[in-house]
Scaffold this motif. Structure first.
Motif, PDB file in Angstrom:
ATOM      1  N   CYS A   8       3.260  -8.965   5.557  1.00 49.85           N
ATOM      2  CA  CYS A   8       2.706  -7.638   5.315  1.00 49.85           C
ATOM      3  C   CYS A   8       1.280  -7.765   4.796  1.00 49.85           C
ATOM      4  N   ASP A   9       0.581  -6.643   4.816  1.00 44.60           N
ATOM      5  CA  ASP A   9      -0.698  -6.574   4.122  1.00 44.60           C
ATOM      6  C   ASP A   9      -0.450  -6.006   2.730  1.00 44.60           C
ATOM      7  N   HIS A  10      -1.521  -5.721   1.999  1.00 38.83           N
ATOM      8  CA  HIS A  10      -1.391  -5.234   0.621  1.00 38.83           C
ATOM      9  C   HIS A  10      -0.660  -3.900   0.538  1.00 38.83           C
ATOM     10  N   VAL A  11      -0.793  -3.051   1.574  1.00 41.32           N
ATOM     11  CA  VAL A  11      -0.147  -1.744   1.560  1.00 41.32           C
ATOM     12  C   VAL A  11       1.376  -1.898   1.670  1.00 41.32           C
ATOM     13  N   GLY A  12       1.838  -2.924   2.342  1.00 44.11           N
ATOM     14  CA  GLY A  12       3.263  -3.135   2.524  1.00 44.11           C
ATOM     15  C   GLY A  12       3.919  -4.041   1.500  1.00 44.11           C
ATOM     16  N   PHE A  13       3.143  -4.528   0.531  1.00 49.74           N
ATOM     17  CA  PHE A  13       3.662  -5.532  -0.403  1.00 49.74           C
ATOM     18  C   PHE A  13       4.897  -5.068  -1.174  1.00 49.74           C
ATOM     19  N   ILE A  14       4.863  -3.894  -1.756  1.00 48.98           N
ATOM     20  CA  ILE A  14       5.999  -3.415  -2.570  1.00 48.98           C
ATOM     21  C   ILE A  14       7.255  -3.282  -1.700  1.00 48.98           C
ATOM     22  N   LEU A  15       7.112  -2.685  -0.525  1.00 48.18           N
ATOM     23  CA  LEU A  15       8.255  -2.533   0.375  1.00 48.18           C
ATOM     24  C   LEU A  15       8.771  -3.898   0.826  1.00 48.18           C
ATOM     25  N   LYS A  16       7.868  -4.838   1.071  1.00 55.48           N
ATOM     26  CA  LYS A  16       8.290  -6.184   1.456  1.00 55.48           C
ATOM     27  C   LYS A  16       9.149  -6.812   0.375  1.00 55.48           C
ATOM     28  N   GLN A  17       8.748  -6.666  -0.873  1.00 56.26           N
ATOM     29  CA  GLN A  17       9.517  -7.246  -1.978  1.00 56.26           C
ATOM     30  C   GLN A  17      10.931  -6.659  -2.024  1.00 56.26           C
ATOM     31  N   ASP A  18      11.024  -5.347  -1.840  1.00 54.07           N
ATOM     32  CA  ASP A  18      12.339  -4.696  -1.842  1.00 54.07           C
ATOM     33  C   ASP A  18      13.189  -5.141  -0.650  1.00 54.07           C
ATOM     34  N   ARG A  45      -3.933 -11.498   9.678  1.00 57.48           N
ATOM     35  CA  ARG A  45      -3.572 -12.815   9.146  1.00 57.48           C
ATOM     36  C   ARG A  45      -2.051 -12.973   9.053  1.00 57.48           C
ATOM     37  N   TYR A  46      -1.372 -11.943   8.579  1.00 56.47           N
ATOM     38  CA  TYR A  46       0.070 -12.021   8.348  1.00 56.47           C
ATOM     39  C   TYR A  46       0.863 -11.775   9.631  1.00 56.47           C
ATOM     40  N   ALA A  47       0.332 -10.913  10.489  1.00 56.75           N
ATOM     41  CA  ALA A  47       0.956 -10.727  11.803  1.00 56.75           C
ATOM     42  C   ALA A  47       0.913 -12.031  12.584  1.00 56.75           C
ATOM     43  N   SER A  48      -0.196 -12.730  12.500  1.00 63.30           N
ATOM     44  CA  SER A  48      -0.341 -14.009  13.200  1.00 63.30           C
ATOM     45  C   SER A  48       0.638 -15.049  12.666  1.00 63.30           C
ATOM     46  N   ALA A  49       0.767 -15.117  11.354  1.00 66.04           N
ATOM     47  CA  ALA A  49       1.678 -16.102  10.748  1.00 66.04           C
ATOM     48  C   ALA A  49       3.120 -15.853  11.166  1.00 66.04           C
ATOM     49  N   VAL A  50       3.525 -14.594  11.187  1.00 66.08           N
ATOM     50  CA  VAL A  50       4.892 -14.264  11.592  1.00 66.08           C
ATOM     51  C   VAL A  50       5.086 -14.534  13.083  1.00 66.08           C
ATOM     52  N   ASP A  60      14.332 -16.800  13.788  1.00 66.76           N
ATOM     53  CA  ASP A  60      14.943 -16.065  14.899  1.00 66.76           C
ATOM     54  C   ASP A  60      14.178 -14.789  15.243  1.00 66.76           C
ATOM     55  N   GLY A  61      13.446 -14.255  14.284  1.00 69.67           N
ATOM     56  CA  GLY A  61      12.699 -13.025  14.499  1.00 69.67           C
ATOM     57  C   GLY A  61      11.791 -12.761  13.323  1.00 69.67           C
ATOM     58  N   GLY A  62      11.017 -11.668  13.439  1.00 69.36           N
ATOM     59  CA  GLY A  62      10.071 -11.361  12.383  1.00 69.36           C
ATOM     60  C   GLY A  62      10.062  -9.898  12.004  1.00 69.36           C
ATOM     61  N   LEU A  63       9.662  -9.647  10.769  1.00 67.39           N
ATOM     62  CA  LEU A  63       9.469  -8.293  10.256  1.00 67.39           C
ATOM     63  C   LEU A  63       8.043  -8.192   9.736  1.00 67.39           C
ATOM     64  N   LEU A  64       7.384  -7.084  10.073  1.00 73.24           N
ATOM     65  CA  LEU A  64       6.003  -6.862   9.669  1.00 73.24           C
ATOM     66  C   LEU A  64       5.839  -5.479   9.062  1.00 73.24           C
ATOM     67  N   ILE A  65       5.010  -5.381   8.028  1.00 77.77           N
ATOM     68  CA  ILE A  65       4.776  -4.103   7.360  1.00 77.77           C
ATOM     69  C   ILE A  65       3.287  -3.945   7.076  1.00 77.77           C
ATOM     70  N   CYS A  66       2.744  -2.816   7.466  1.00 77.12           N
ATOM     71  CA  CYS A  66       1.412  -2.395   7.036  1.00 77.12           C
ATOM     72  C   CYS A  66       1.515  -0.909   6.712  1.00 77.12           C
ATOM     73  N   GLY A  67       0.431  -0.203   6.674  1.00 78.54           N
ATOM     74  CA  GLY A  67       0.482   1.211   6.322  1.00 78.54           C
ATOM     75  C   GLY A  67       1.287   2.049   7.302  1.00 78.54           C
ATOM     76  N   THR A  68       1.028   1.844   8.606  1.00 76.64           N
ATOM     77  CA  THR A  68       1.746   2.600   9.644  1.00 76.64           C
ATOM     78  C   THR A  68       2.642   1.731  10.503  1.00 76.64           C
ATOM     79  N   GLY A  69       2.426   0.430  10.485  1.00 79.96           N
ATOM     80  CA  GLY A  69       3.140  -0.481  11.371  1.00 79.96           C
ATOM     81  C   GLY A  69       2.421  -0.682  12.687  1.00 79.96           C
ATOM     82  N   VAL A  70       1.449   0.158  12.972  1.00 78.02           N
ATOM     83  CA  VAL A  70       0.770   0.119  14.266  1.00 78.02           C
ATOM     84  C   VAL A  70      -0.153  -1.093  14.383  1.00 78.02           C
ATOM     85  N   GLY A  71      -1.089  -1.231  13.480  1.00 76.07           N
ATOM     86  CA  GLY A  71      -2.054  -2.326  13.579  1.00 76.07           C
ATOM     87  C   GLY A  71      -1.416  -3.695  13.554  1.00 76.07           C
TER      88      GLY A  71
END
Length: 149
Positions: A8-18, A45-50, A60-71
Motif C-alpha cells: 500500500c501507499d501511505h493512504v492505505g497504511f491503516i487499512l493494511k494493518q487491519d 513502488r509497492y505495486a511493483s513489489a507485490v 499465490d496472489g497479492g493485495l494492494l491498497i491506495c486511496g481509490t485502488g485505481v492507480g
C-alpha cells in the motif's frame, strides 16, 4: 490462496494493518511489501513489489491498497502475467477470480471501510478460477501481453 503479498501507499497504511490481522486470523501467510508508516510515499513502488512477488511465485496472489485502488492497480497491470482488479464490493471480486483468474486484488481506503474490505478480500479468496469458456479469454489476454513486450 495460502500466501499473499500485501502492499500500500501511505493512504492505505491503516487499512493494511487491519487487513494483516484479518488475514492472519484466517491462517493466511502474508508478506508485507510496505509501506510501513503513514509518511507520504508513492504507490508504484509497492505495486511493483507485490507484482514481482506474484510473478516470481513467491506468493499465490497479492493485495494492494491506495486511496481509490485505481492507480495502484494500473501500475500492477503493467507487469506481464498480472491480472489486477480494483473492487469496491464482494461480487466483482468473486467474479474476477472465477472468470478472469485475477491474481491481484486492489481497493481504495478512501472508498471502502474495514468491514467491507474484509468482505471483498474474503470473497476474492474463496473464489476459484472456473476455466472452461473463461480460459480462452484469459489466454487471449496473455497473447496480447506477449505482443506488447
Amino acid at each position: 490462496m495460502k500466501k499473499l503479498a500485501l502492499g500500500c501507499d501511505h493512504v492505505g497504511f491503516i487499512l493494511k494493518q487491519d487487513l494483516l490481522a484479518h488475514l492472519h486470523s484466517k491462517g493466511i501467510e502474508v508478506i508485507d511489501k510496505g509501506t510501513w508508516s503513514e509518511e507520504r510515499t508513492d504507490y508504484p513502488r509497492y505495486a511493483s513489489a507485490v507484482a514481482e512477488a506474484v510473478i516470481q511465485g513467491e506468493v499465490d496472489g497479492g493485495l494492494l491498497i491506495c486511496g481509490t485502488g485505481v492507480g495502484i492497480s494500473i501500475t500492477a497491470n503493467k507487469f506481464p502475467g498480472i491480472r489486477a482488479v480494483v473492487c469496491s464490493e464482494p461480487y466483482s471480486a468473486q467474479l474476477s477470480r472465477q472468470h478472469n483468474d485475477t491474481n491481484v486484488l486492489a481497493f481504495g481506503s478512501r472508498v471502502v471501510g474495514l468491514e467491507l474490505a474484509k468482505m471483498i478480500v474474503d470473497a476474492w479468496l474463496a473464489a476459484e478460477f472456473e476455466g472452461g469458456r473463461h480460459q480462452a479469454r484469459v489466454q487471449a489476454i496473455s497473447e496480447i501481453e506477449q505482443r506488447r513486450e
